[in-house]
Scaffold this active site. Structure first.
Site, PDB file in Angstrom:
ATOM      1  N   GLY A 148      31.968  40.312  93.011  1.00  0.00           N
ATOM      2  CA  GLY A 148      31.758  38.882  93.237  1.00  0.00           C
ATOM      3  C   GLY A 148      31.773  38.055  91.964  1.00  0.00           C
ATOM      4  O   GLY A 148      31.425  36.877  91.981  1.00  0.00           O
ATOM      5  N   GLU A 207      24.576  46.122  96.842  1.00  0.00           N
ATOM      6  CA  GLU A 207      23.684  45.059  97.328  1.00  0.00           C
ATOM      7  C   GLU A 207      22.553  45.645  98.165  1.00  0.00           C
ATOM      8  O   GLU A 207      21.431  45.143  98.155  1.00  0.00           O
ATOM      9  CB  GLU A 207      24.502  44.020  98.114  1.00  0.00           C
ATOM     10  N   GLU A 252      32.346  51.036  92.813  1.00  0.00           N
ATOM     11  CA  GLU A 252      32.231  49.590  92.682  1.00  0.00           C
ATOM     12  C   GLU A 252      31.310  49.267  91.503  1.00  0.00           C
ATOM     13  O   GLU A 252      30.078  49.255  91.668  1.00  0.00           O
ATOM     14  CB  GLU A 252      31.636  48.974  93.953  1.00  0.00           C
ATOM     15  N   HIS A 283      25.906  50.543  99.471  1.00  0.00           N
ATOM     16  CA  HIS A 283      26.508  49.441  98.708  1.00  0.00           C
ATOM     17  C   HIS A 283      25.481  48.947  97.679  1.00  0.00           C
ATOM     18  O   HIS A 283      24.279  48.953  97.939  1.00  0.00           O
ATOM     19  CB  HIS A 283      26.910  48.306  99.661  1.00  0.00           C
ATOM     20  N   ASN A 299      35.098  44.323 103.350  1.00  0.00           N
ATOM     21  CA  ASN A 299      33.653  44.217 103.546  1.00  0.00           C
ATOM     22  C   ASN A 299      33.314  42.733 103.627  1.00  0.00           C
ATOM     23  O   ASN A 299      33.296  42.048 102.617  1.00  0.00           O
ATOM     24  CB  ASN A 299      32.928  44.884 102.370  1.00  0.00           C
ATOM     25  N   TRP A 300      33.075  42.285 104.845  1.00  0.00           N
ATOM     26  CA  TRP A 300      32.851  40.850 105.047  1.00  0.00           C
ATOM     27  C   TRP A 300      31.454  40.416 104.613  1.00  0.00           C
ATOM     28  O   TRP A 300      31.146  39.226 104.613  1.00  0.00           O
ATOM     29  CB  TRP A 300      33.093  40.481 106.516  1.00  0.00           C
ATOM     30  N   GLY A 338      35.192  39.310  98.849  1.00  0.00           N
ATOM     31  CA  GLY A 338      35.614  37.924  99.060  1.00  0.00           C
ATOM     32  C   GLY A 338      37.045  37.757  99.540  1.00  0.00           C
ATOM     33  O   GLY A 338      37.311  36.970 100.465  1.00  0.00           O
ATOM     34  N   SER A 361      35.979  42.521  92.843  1.00  0.00           N
ATOM     35  CA  SER A 361      36.926  41.446  92.503  1.00  0.00           C
ATOM     36  C   SER A 361      38.392  41.863  92.629  1.00  0.00           C
ATOM     37  O   SER A 361      39.222  41.439  91.836  1.00  0.00           O
ATOM     38  CB  SER A 361      36.633  40.890  91.096  1.00  0.00           C
TER      39      SER A 361
HETATM   40  P1  13P Z   1      34.210  41.305  95.811  1.00  0.00           P
HETATM   41  O1  13P Z   1      35.596  41.765  96.180  1.00  0.00           O
HETATM   42  O2  13P Z   1      33.857  39.986  96.429  1.00  0.00           O
HETATM   43  O3  13P Z   1      33.972  41.363  94.346  1.00  0.00           O
HETATM   44  O4  13P Z   1      33.192  42.357  96.482  1.00  0.00           O
HETATM   45  C1  13P Z   1      33.407  43.701  96.284  1.00  0.00           C
HETATM   46  C2  13P Z   1      32.491  44.450  97.173  1.00  0.00           C
HETATM   47  O5  13P Z   1      31.298  44.465  96.979  1.00  0.00           O
HETATM   48  C3  13P Z   1      33.079  45.157  98.334  1.00  0.00           C
HETATM   49  O6  13P Z   1      32.154  46.002  98.930  1.00  0.00           O
END
Ligand code: 13P
Length: 261
Positions: free
Chosen positions: A176, A100, A170, A98, A9-10, A238, A216
């Site tokens: 993150g 976010e 997640e 997601h 997931n960019w 990331g 992460s």
């Molecule tokens: P990270 O791997 O940067 O923690 O992000 C996870 C994520 O939200 C993938 O959708």
């Protein structure tokens, strides 16, 4: 055996040139990792780069997914994107709900549910994300939160559809932050989700559901997370932006599937 799915997931990162370069770098090397091991690899770039990334990986085992979509087919919804548009841009999958999106764009369980159903009718495989915040974990309501997200997110979704979709667990506190769930914590929630789906549908459906872990995941912790029996892949943020790191994560997934085909 369930498919194993590793998706990058960019988020809102890259530009056209760096997106294509990353896709090409991955394409060039993915086949050499554990040849024969079955892992589905997906790249989920921002909307403007979808078609170009799809062209860059065309003919390779790498697929493309979007990070979101709208729940209507077409019309006066300025700024939104439909399932059919994503398919025509080369997507096979779409990430929905997601954390976010839930946090910054008010994607409620009902909205996520409408999008999941629209993804199916539009010919996309949904990757539906669920997960608790740190406060929810610390106040002991993780299971209650996950239960609501799964029950409401899958409302009206058929058993046949559940057997082909992906749910990504997640934990919000792990995204993150560099603070990964321990393999035991991930496994515990994955079993909880699978058992819940078994009570909502049946055991066969629950056993077919692909459950990714996200939050992460890095090259140095992927293998221990992937070793868990109910972890069927990863949703990587990331670390998916760095070809080297992402290839190591794919390699860990391939080693796992080769060990437990
Ligand atoms: P990270 O791997 O940067 O923690 O992000 C996870 C994520 O939200 C993938 O959708």
């Amino acid at each position: 055996m369930r498919p194993y799915v590793v998706a990058g997931n960019w988020k809102m990162n890259t530009d056209m040139d760096s997106a294509i370069a990353l896709a090409e770098a991955l394409r060039a090397r993915v086949d050499a990792l554990e040849p024969g091991a079955q892992v589905q690899v997906l790249l989920c770039p921002p909307y403007p780069m979808l078609a170009s990334v799809a062209a860059a990986v065309k003919g390779s085992p790498i697929g493309v997914g979007a990070q979101n979509m709208y729940l209507e087919d077409s019309g006066a919804y300025t700024g939104e994107v439909s399932a059919a548009m994503l398919v025509s841009a080369g997507c096979s999958h779409v990430i929905l709900g997601h954390s976010e999106r839930r946090q910054y764009f008010d994607d409620s369980n009902a909205v996520v549910n409408a999008k999941v159903k629209k993804a199916f009718t539009g010919g996309l495989v949904p990757i539906m994300c669920v997960g608790e915040t740190l406060e929810q974990r610390e106040t002991g309501v993780t299971e209650a939160v996950i239960t609501m997200q799964i029950r409401e997110g899958l409302e009206g979704v058929t058993a046949e559809q559940v057997r082909t979709m992906v749910v990504a667990y997640e934990p919000v506190w792990a995204i993150g932050t560099g603070r990964t769930a321990t393999p035991e914590q991930a496994q515990e929630v994955h079993v909880y989700i699978r058992d819940l789906v078994a009570t909502m549908y049946d055991r066969e459906t629950a056993d077919a559901l692909v459950l990714q872990y996200g939050g992460s995941v890095k090259a140095d912790n992927a293998a221990e997370l992937f070793a868990q029996p109910d972890v069927d892949g990863g949703l990587i943020g990331g670390a998916s932006l760095k070809a080297e790191q992402f290839l190591e994560i794919i390699s860990a997934a391939k080693a796992r599937t080769a060990a437990h085909p």
